[in-house]
Design an enzyme around this catalytic site. Structure first.
Site, mmCIF file in Angstrom:
data_model
loop_
_atom_site.group_PDB
_atom_site.id
_atom_site.type_symbol
_atom_site.label_atom_id
_atom_site.label_comp_id
_atom_site.label_asym_id
_atom_site.label_seq_id
_atom_site.Cartn_x
_atom_site.Cartn_y
_atom_site.Cartn_z
ATOM 1 N N LYS A 157 0.859 -1.195 0.000
ATOM 2 C CA LYS A 157 0.000 0.000 0.000
ATOM 3 C C LYS A 157 0.896 1.246 0.000
ATOM 4 O O LYS A 157 1.862 1.312 0.769
ATOM 5 C CB LYS A 157 -0.844 -0.036 1.266
ATOM 6 C CG LYS A 157 -1.769 1.134 1.473
ATOM 7 C CD LYS A 157 -2.443 0.996 2.841
ATOM 8 C CE LYS A 157 -3.530 2.026 3.038
ATOM 9 N NZ LYS A 157 -4.170 1.910 4.352
ATOM 10 N N SER A 232 -9.075 1.973 2.838
ATOM 11 C CA SER A 232 -8.086 2.716 2.098
ATOM 12 C C SER A 232 -7.095 1.846 1.345
ATOM 13 O O SER A 232 -6.473 2.322 0.393
ATOM 14 C CB SER A 232 -7.323 3.633 3.050
ATOM 15 O OG SER A 232 -6.699 2.872 4.063
ATOM 16 N N SER A 256 -10.035 -0.721 6.603
ATOM 17 C CA SER A 256 -9.232 -0.439 5.407
ATOM 18 C C SER A 256 -8.529 -1.648 4.808
ATOM 19 O O SER A 256 -8.071 -1.595 3.673
ATOM 20 C CB SER A 256 -8.186 0.634 5.711
ATOM 21 O OG SER A 256 -8.809 1.876 5.820
#
Ligand SMILES: *[C@@H]1O[C@H](CO)[C@@H](O)[C@H](O)[C@H]1NC(C)=O
Ligand SMILES: *[C@@H]1O[C@H](CO)[C@@H](O)[C@H](O)[C@H]1NC(C)=O
Ligand SMILES: CC(=O)N[C@H]1CO[C@H](CO)[C@@H](O)[C@@H]1O
Length: 566
Positions: A157, A232, A256
């Site tokens: 990420k 996210s 997330s």
């Protein structure tokens, strides 16, 4: 607990806003479709050939665009299996890395999941792995012990520091920042032998469940490009599902890891709080929020969750009981089909409910267990509890930094109403959800009494759930009330993430497990929850569910898309 006046006003405002917003979105999409068809219309009368061509059939509904299914067999192996074959020199590491790079190049123009790559460096490292193996210093077992993931590709990420790549978290201000070091989990994964291929998209400041920002644009769902990937850690869920990666790193403060894992049909594990270090991500949390943020593994195959967790947790792994054998027959299964009716959150979709019930039935027939339905009353207040706890002061009395301060990134805090005006004129460098969140933060302040009540409620709820689950219990709970929504529509249902967020407050380990595809071809799933430090239970159930329900399904391979099936 009755709703406070503030909340009632908020709910009303939200409903009005949703209607207005959805109206606007559909208007804009119709207008742009109309414009597009005008632009595409032939300027001159159709040529005779065109006239002879069969008329395009009128499509009764939207045609779903998906990524092409992976063809190369190496793309269908778990990280464990890849590592085994590389160690045994049955396949070269260079072949594996080249195959994954080719796959990313094939799918990324459609999904925009990998936002910066390091393909050249990765190939270089793959050559080094093959050289190490050809020298043959270690036997296979010693190699596995030292480098459990030797030669396996990984994606990270973008919010995590990966040396040489940006960590902007989608903030335009940070566009030129390049990491000069690795986040703790990234460096541990490298030491375990993985080869990072690149970093993946996330939402602005990792605070929204649609992965779209002004630095990298928007990421599209591989099962339907018109739908969101969640956030996210959305780029991560997306590239894994599209078979452009096999294991990845995410972080979760309100869902997330689990929301993108659900929307993209893969596995995601939020570990017990305080086991995997969070250091090296932006924004890094301070105050009480660091008790809720959990870094964890995301992957396509259930068997990879546990070895990844071992690597990422480092010495802290001793807090968990991963070496304990789990016998599924002895687990006490509890099931809750919805949160009990929060006014803030959508009703659980019928197909999600059906999948949930199938899991319970299957457990009962396969294992001879009794799945007990429970109704935990205060789960209904998940959203309120989460939002109060997120703004709570820490033990030293310090308040967590406000969202508008974070948006300003060490500069002046952003002024959300001004940004809204700029946004309407297309001049803001922030996304609408980020601005809306900034505004909400300014307008909604829980009063002290309500604050105390919700804080007490969080404590009681934690005790209630932990007592219920004990050392051998597991709770089945929906991952989200709806299937992957269309782009932009999450703004009309902003609090649906409460289904995942409540478990951050409770500090419990949760594994999101895929359960095949819906009628429309979107992923289904379920959350499996256990008491603190009982990650071994949820991971064992994840492996079982993968066998029982098929786990990850390749996008573009469902019977709906292959002509001639069914
Ligand atoms: C990436 O973000 C983390 C967290 O803010 C920070 O510690 C690290 O220094 C950043 N990397 C760089 C090179 O700025
Ligand atoms: C153990 O976990 C804590 C809490 O997350 C973290 O701060 C610490 O760095 C971890 N220790 C190691 C050695 O990873
Ligand atoms: C829409 C958009 O901005 N996409 C970008 C995503 O990131 C890649 C890699 O940085 C760019 O090439 C794309 O243009």
């Amino acid at each position: 607990m009755a709703l406070s006046r503030v909340e009632r006003v908020l709910v009303l405002a939200l409903r009005l806003f949703s209607f207005a917003y959805l109206g606007l979105v559909s208007l804009v999409s119709y207008a742009s479709a109309a414009l597009a068809s005008l632009a595409l219309a032939p300027a001159s009368p159709p040529t005779p050939e065109a006239a002879k061509a069969p008329p395009t059939p009128a499509t009764p509904c939207r045609v779903r665009r998906v990524v092409p299914p992976p063809q190369h067999p190496l793309l269908l192996l778990s990280a464990r299996e890849l590592a085994r074959r590389i160690r045994r020199k049955e396949v070269s590491c260079v072949d594996v890395i080249e195959t994954y790079i080719a796959r990313i190049n094939e799918v990324n123009p459609l999904i925009n999941a990998v936002v910066r790559d390091r393909f050249e460096a990765a190939l270089q490292e793959a050559h080094e792995v093959d050289k190490l193996l050809s020298e043959g210093h270690d036997d296979e077992e010693a190699l596995e012990e030292k480098f459990p993931f030797l030669g396996v590709p990984v994606t990270i990420k973008e919010a995590f520091a990966l040396n040489g790549l940006p960590n902007t978290s989608g903030l335009v201000n940070r566009r030129n920042i390049i990491s000069v070091s690795d986040a703790v989990v990234v460096s541990r994964l490298k030491q375990a032998g993985t080869i990072p291929l690149g970093v993946t998209n996330c939402s602005e400041l990792c605070m929204w469940y649609e992965s779209s920002n002004r630095v990298y644009g928007r990421t599209n769902n591989p099962y339907d490009l018109e739908c969101i990937v969640g956030g996210s850690s959305g780029g991560e869920g997306c590239i894994l599902a599209a078979a452009g990666s096999v294991i990845g790193v995410g972080a979760d403060i309100g869902g997330s890891i689990r929301m993108p894992a659900f929307f993209n049909g893969i596995f995601g594990h939020k570990p017990t709080t305080g086991v995997v270090p969070n250091e090296g991500q932006f924004p890094n949390t301070m105050g009480t929020r660091s008790n809720f943020l959990c870094t964890g593994p995301m992957c396509r195959f259930a068997e990879d969750l546990e070895p990844m967790l071992r690597v990422m947790a480092g010495p802290n792994i001793s807090k968990l009981k991963l070496d304990e054998a789990v016998s599924l027959e002895n687990i006490k299964f509890y099931s809750m089909e919805h949160d009990g009716g929060s006014v803030f959150v959508c009703r659980v979709d019928r197909e999600i409910l059906q999948a949930h019930r199938k899991v319970a039935e299957r457990l009962e027939t396969d294992l001879g267990v009794q799945v007990q339905n429970v109704a935990i009353r205060d789960m209904k207040y998940s959203f309120q509890i989460w939002s109060v706890m997120m703004t709570a002061k820490d033990s030293t009395g310090k308040e967590a930094p406000s969202f508008t301060e974070l948006l300003g990134d060490h500069g002046k805090p952003v002024w959300p109403s001004w940004e809204l005006v700029k946004w309407m004129m297309g001049l803001s460098t922030h996304t609408l959800p980020a601005i809306a969140l900034g505004l909400t933060e300014k307008i909604v302040k829980y009063n002290t009494r309500l604050n105390c009540r919700l804080t007490a409620m969080a404590k009681n709820l934690q005790k209630e759930v932990v007592d219920l689950l004990g050392e051998d219990g597991v709770l089945l709970y929906p991952p989200h009330p709806v299937l992957a929504p269309r782009h932009n529509t999450p703004l009309a249902m902003p609090f649906n993430f409460a289904y995942t967020a409540i478990f951050n407050i409770l500090g419990l380990p949760v594994t999101q497990c895929p359960l095949g595809l819906s009628k429309e071809g979107l992923p289904l799933g379920i959350q499996v929850v256990a008491a603190p430090n009982n990650d071994h239970l949820t991971l064992a159930v994840a492996r079982y569910l993968e066998k029982a329900f098929g786990g990850w399904v390749s996008p573009g391979a469902s019977s709906l898309d292959i002509p001639g099936t069914q």
